[in-house]
Design a protein around this motif. Structure first.
Motif, mmCIF file in Angstrom:
data_model
loop_
_atom_site.group_PDB
_atom_site.id
_atom_site.type_symbol
_atom_site.label_atom_id
_atom_site.label_comp_id
_atom_site.label_asym_id
_atom_site.label_seq_id
_atom_site.Cartn_x
_atom_site.Cartn_y
_atom_site.Cartn_z
ATOM 1 N N ASN A 1 7.141 14.676 -26.556
ATOM 2 C CA ASN A 1 6.804 13.984 -27.810
ATOM 3 C C ASN A 1 6.621 12.491 -27.587
ATOM 4 N N ARG A 2 7.429 11.908 -26.705
ATOM 5 C CA ARG A 2 7.272 10.484 -26.394
ATOM 6 C C ARG A 2 5.909 10.203 -25.767
ATOM 7 N N VAL A 3 5.514 11.047 -24.824
ATOM 8 C CA VAL A 3 4.225 10.866 -24.167
ATOM 9 C C VAL A 3 3.086 11.019 -25.167
ATOM 10 N N GLU A 4 3.194 11.996 -26.059
ATOM 11 C CA GLU A 4 2.157 12.185 -27.067
ATOM 12 C C GLU A 4 1.989 10.927 -27.913
ATOM 13 N N LYS A 5 3.095 10.349 -28.346
ATOM 14 C CA LYS A 5 3.032 9.124 -29.144
ATOM 15 C C LYS A 5 2.470 7.969 -28.336
ATOM 16 N N LEU A 6 2.866 7.883 -27.072
ATOM 17 C CA LEU A 6 2.397 6.810 -26.195
ATOM 18 C C LEU A 6 0.881 6.818 -26.046
ATOM 19 N N LEU A 7 0.294 8.021 -25.949
ATOM 20 C CA LEU A 7 -1.138 8.145 -25.668
ATOM 21 C C LEU A 7 -1.978 8.405 -26.911
ATOM 22 N N ALA B 1 -8.079 14.661 -21.249
ATOM 23 C CA ALA B 1 -8.325 15.458 -20.053
ATOM 24 C C ALA B 1 -7.130 15.556 -19.125
ATOM 25 N N ASN B 2 -6.180 14.639 -19.230
ATOM 26 C CA ASN B 2 -5.040 14.680 -18.308
ATOM 27 C C ASN B 2 -3.695 14.399 -18.971
ATOM 28 N N SER B 3 -3.676 14.219 -20.294
ATOM 29 C CA SER B 3 -2.416 13.899 -20.974
ATOM 30 C C SER B 3 -1.428 15.058 -20.940
ATOM 31 N N LYS B 4 -1.940 16.271 -21.054
ATOM 32 C CA LYS B 4 -1.072 17.450 -21.046
ATOM 33 C C LYS B 4 -0.358 17.582 -19.707
ATOM 34 N N GLY B 5 -1.087 17.364 -18.632
ATOM 35 C CA GLY B 5 -0.483 17.427 -17.310
ATOM 36 C C GLY B 5 0.520 16.316 -17.099
ATOM 37 N N TYR B 6 0.187 15.111 -17.564
ATOM 38 C CA TYR B 6 1.110 13.989 -17.419
ATOM 39 C C TYR B 6 2.400 14.249 -18.187
ATOM 40 N N ALA C 1 3.798 -1.020 -17.847
ATOM 41 C CA ALA C 1 3.532 -0.539 -16.489
ATOM 42 C C ALA C 1 3.129 0.927 -16.496
ATOM 43 N N GLU C 2 3.723 1.717 -17.394
ATOM 44 C CA GLU C 2 3.418 3.143 -17.453
ATOM 45 C C GLU C 2 1.952 3.387 -17.812
ATOM 46 N N ILE C 3 1.483 2.709 -18.852
ATOM 47 C CA ILE C 3 0.080 2.862 -19.259
ATOM 48 C C ILE C 3 -0.853 2.342 -18.177
ATOM 49 N N PHE C 4 -0.508 1.195 -17.596
ATOM 50 C CA PHE C 4 -1.362 0.610 -16.562
ATOM 51 C C PHE C 4 -1.524 1.564 -15.387
ATOM 52 N N LYS C 5 -0.415 2.137 -14.925
ATOM 53 C CA LYS C 5 -0.472 3.045 -13.776
ATOM 54 C C LYS C 5 -1.249 4.315 -14.105
#
Length: 308
Positions: free
Chosen positions: A50-56, A153-158, A81-85
Motif C-alpha cells: 500500500n505504501r508503494v502504491e501511494k508513492l507511485l 509497467a513495473n510498479s507491481k514488481g517493485y 532517493a527511492e523515487i530517483f533510483k
C-alpha cells in the motif's frame, strides 16, 4: 501461463492470504508453524505494498510523481532517493531494450492511471532520453511540456520486491508473493524442495510445457492479448510496435530474474522484439532467463533455463 505447484509437509504449513492491491490480485504466502505469526507478517507485506502504491500514484496531488509531471518542461524536481533510483533503473532498462520499455508518455490533458498501464510509450515525440537525472541534487527533469512518467509497467514488481524485503527483515525465511500472476519466491517449500512453476500454453492452462525451478527468483509473464486471454494485466498491441514493424507471432514470454521489478519490466519488451532478438538479449544478461512460446506452440528457452 504460470501455475504455482503447491507442496505441503507435516512439520510446517504455507499460510496464504489473497487481497486486492494496486488494482491487481495479490496472494501472499509465508511458510511457518504459527498462524498468528504468519498473519502479522502478511499484514506487514500488505502495508508495504500500500505504501508503494501511494508513492507511485498519480492521483495524489502531493505525490512526487505528480510534482515531476506538473513541472515537465519547466524545472527539475527534487525527489526522494527511492523515487530517483526507481526512475534511474527504469531508464537503464529503456537503454537495454532500445526503448521497447519506456516509462514516459505524452499527455495532452489530465493525467490518468489508464495512460500509465503500458510498457511501451505510445507517443513517439517523447521518450526516456528526454528524462534528465541529476544524481548529486537527486532531481528529475522532464524536458518536454506535456511529457509524463508512470510506473504501470513495473510498479507491481517493485511492490512485490519491497514486500519480500520487509518480510525477510521480519524473519520470514520462505515465501511466495503472487502479484497478479507474476511470482516472487524465496527460500524453499515446507518439505525443503524448491519452488517450481509450470510453463503452459495460454490456451491449454492445464497442460504444462515444462517445470522450472524458481526458488529465490521472480518470474513474470506477458501474453499476446490480441489473440489470447490476458493472465496478469500486461497488454500488448500486436499490430505494430512503436517503430512501425509488426510484432512477431509470440503467444507468451516468461522472464526469470532475481527481482520482480526487472522481470515485470522485461516481459513485454522481449515479446515486442521477437523470438531471435529476445533470446539474444536475454542470453547476454547474467542471472536472467526466459521462456518464449510462439504461435505454433514451439518452446524457446534461453541458455540459462533447464527444462525438465
Amino acid at each position: 501461463m504460470l501455475a504455482l505447484k503447491k507442496v505441503l509437509a507435516n512439520n510446517s504449513t504455507i499460510y496464504r492470504r489473497e487481497v486486492r492491491l494496486m488494482g491487481n490480485k495479490f496472494e501472499i504466502s509465508v511458510v511457518g508453524n504459527d498462524p498468528v505469526w504468519a498473519g502479522e507478517k502478511i499484514n506487514s507485506a500488505i502495508t508495504e505494498i500500500n505504501r508503494v502504491e501511494k508513492l507511485l500514484s498519480t492521483f495524489s496531488e502531493d505525490s512526487e510523481i505528480n510534482a515531476i509531471n506538473r513541472n515537465a518542461g519547466i524545472k527539475p524536481v527534487k525527489v526522494s532517493a527511492e523515487i530517483f533510483k526507481l526512475i534511474d533503473r527504469s531508464i537503464q532498462i529503456s537503454e537495454l531494450t532500445y526503448g521497447a520499455f519506456d516509462i514516459t508518455y505524452y499527455s495532452a490533458g489530465k493525467d490518468s492511471d489508464t495512460d500509465n498501464h503500458t510498457a511501451i510509450a505510445s507517443y513517439t515525440v517523447v521518450n526516456y532520453k528526454d528524462v534528465q537525472l541529476d544524481a548529486t541534487a537527486t532531481t528529475v527533469f522532464l524536458k518536454e511540456k506535456g511529457m509524463r512518467i508512470g510506473f504501470g509497467a513495473n510498479s507491481k514488481g517493485y511492490a512485490a520486491d519491497r514486500a519480500k524485503y520487509v518480510l525477510q527483515l521480519e524473519g520470514v525465511s520462505h515465501g511466495v508473493i503472487n502479484a497478479g500472476g507474476d511470482l516472487l519466491t524465496w527460500g524453499l517449500q515446507p518439505d525443503m524442495e524448491p519452488w517450481t512453476v509450470a510453463a503452459a500454453d495460454p490456451r491449454q492452462q492445464t497442460q504444462p510445457f515444462a517445470d522450472m525451478d524458481i526458488s529465490n527468483m521472480a518470474v513474470a509473464t506477458s501474453v499476446n492479448v490480441e489473440k489470447y486471454a490476458t493472465i496478469n494485466d500486461k497488454k500488448l498491441n500486436t499490430v505494430k510496435s512503436k517503430n512501425g514493424f509488426t510484432v512477431s507471432e509470440i503467444k507468451s514470454v516468461s522472464i526469470l530474474s532475481p527481482t520482480a521489478e526487472f522481470a515485470d519490466a522485461m516481459a513485454t519488451p522481449v515479446m515486442t522484439i521477437g523470438v531471435n532478438a529476445g533470446l539474444y538479449l536475454i542470453n547476454q544478461l547474467n542471472q536472467i532467463g526466459c521462456v518464449i512460446i510462439d504461435d505454433h506452440n514451439r518452446l524457446y528457452p534461453s541458455k540459462s533455463i533447464n527444462i525438465t
